[in-house]
Design an enzyme around this catalytic site. Structure first.
Site, PDB file in Angstrom:
ATOM      1  N   GLN A  73       0.823  -1.213   0.000  1.00 59.62           N
ATOM      2  CA  GLN A  73       0.000   0.000   0.000  1.00 59.62           C
ATOM      3  C   GLN A  73       0.855   1.259   0.000  1.00 59.62           C
ATOM      4  OE1 GLN A  73      -0.303  -2.587   2.246  1.00 59.62           O
ATOM      5  NE2 GLN A  73      -2.378  -2.686   3.077  1.00 59.62           N
TER       6      GLN A  73
ATOM      7  N   ASP B 223      -5.846   2.004  12.884  1.00 63.41           N
ATOM      8  CA  ASP B 223      -7.082   1.295  12.577  1.00 63.41           C
ATOM      9  C   ASP B 223      -8.012   1.273  13.780  1.00 63.41           C
ATOM     10  OD1 ASP B 223      -6.829  -0.231   9.767  1.00 63.41           O
ATOM     11  OD2 ASP B 223      -4.862  -0.101  10.693  1.00 63.41           O
TER      12      ASP B 223
ATOM     13  N   ASN C 249      -2.313  -0.569  14.383  1.00 67.87           N
ATOM     14  CA  ASN C 249      -2.057  -0.062  13.035  1.00 67.87           C
ATOM     15  C   ASN C 249      -1.367  -1.147  12.224  1.00 67.87           C
ATOM     16  OD1 ASN C 249      -2.145   2.185  11.157  1.00 67.87           O
ATOM     17  ND2 ASN C 249       0.074   2.253  11.328  1.00 67.87           N
ATOM     18  N   LYS C 250      -1.072  -0.850  10.976  1.00 67.17           N
ATOM     19  CA  LYS C 250      -0.445  -1.827  10.090  1.00 67.17           C
ATOM     20  C   LYS C 250       0.797  -2.445  10.736  1.00 67.17           C
ATOM     21  CE  LYS C 250      -3.275  -1.290   6.609  1.00 67.17           C
ATOM     22  NZ  LYS C 250      -4.293  -0.557   7.376  1.00 67.17           N
TER      23      LYS C 250
END
Length: 213
Positions: free
Chosen positions: A56, A97, A107-108
């Site tokens: 991403q 998130d 988070n990621k």
């Protein structure tokens, strides 16, 4: 929010853009901060993590930065802590998130490594997310379920198996960064200085005065 007291251009490292739902002057929240600083002439370069396995960062974050005319380079995820420890960045900005009431941030995957490097290097770690990401019913990050994504994402590339057939995969999509590693949380409601004890739970309490703008 100026990344350095002297006001000169500063390298920055943003987390990969998720989706352009959360808005900051029309931009995704995390990159909204970078764009604002760039507009003030305070961003020299952005180190954008590629975000394996779905890339991403390389496909989306870099596209947004390039579209905005902000100088950036894409780096391997594993390079991020070293980039920070080498003194090449002045602030790290990640998205979220889900954020617990105590400020723990999901988070990621890879965000924890960045946070630990920031603490060691004395670099601020800023979490930028919409207030809707905050879950006040969740006391801490231990309660965040960690999704494990399809094994094929890391055992194969371009449809071809890259790992031995008998080898499995561990592919968590997120990690949780403890609040003690977060410098500040920025939302559309203001700035919480998490490193000074300001938490989402306190900010949501009437009369607490924890949030600043």
């Amino acid at each position: 929010m100026d990344p350095r007291p002297g006001g000169g251009p500063a390298p920055a490292r943003p987390d990969p853009l998720q989706r352009r739902i959360a808005r900051h002057r029309g931009w995704g929240t995390a990159l909204g901060i970078v764009r604002e600083l760039h507009g003030r002439g305070r961003v020299e370069i952005v180190y954008a993590d590629e975000t394996r396995p779905l890339l991403q960062g390389a496909r989306l974050t870099a596209w947004e930065l390039d579209r905005a005319g902000i100088p950036c380079v894409v780096q391997a995820d594993g390079a991020a802590p070293s980039t920070i420890l080498r003194g090449l960045v002045d602030v790290a900005v990640i998205g979220a998130d889900r954020i617990a009431a105590n400020g723990d941030t999901a988070n990621k995957i890879g965000s924890v490594g960045v946070a630990l490097a920031c603490r060691e290097a004395g670099v601020p770690l800023v979490v930028a997310a919409p207030w809707s990401t905050v879950d006040l019913a969740l006391p801490g990050g231990a309660g965040v379920p960690i999704e494990e994504r399809d094994a094929g994402e890391i055992l194969s590339w371009g449809g071809a198996r890259t790992a031995p057939e008998r080898v499995g995969a561990f592919n968590p999509a997120f990690d949780v960064t403890p609040a003690r590693l977060v410098t500040a949380l920025v939302t559309e409601t203001g700035v919480l200085e998490v490193s000074k004890g300001a938490t989402p739970a306190a900010a949501a309490t009437p009369g607490s005065g924890s949030a600043g703008v």
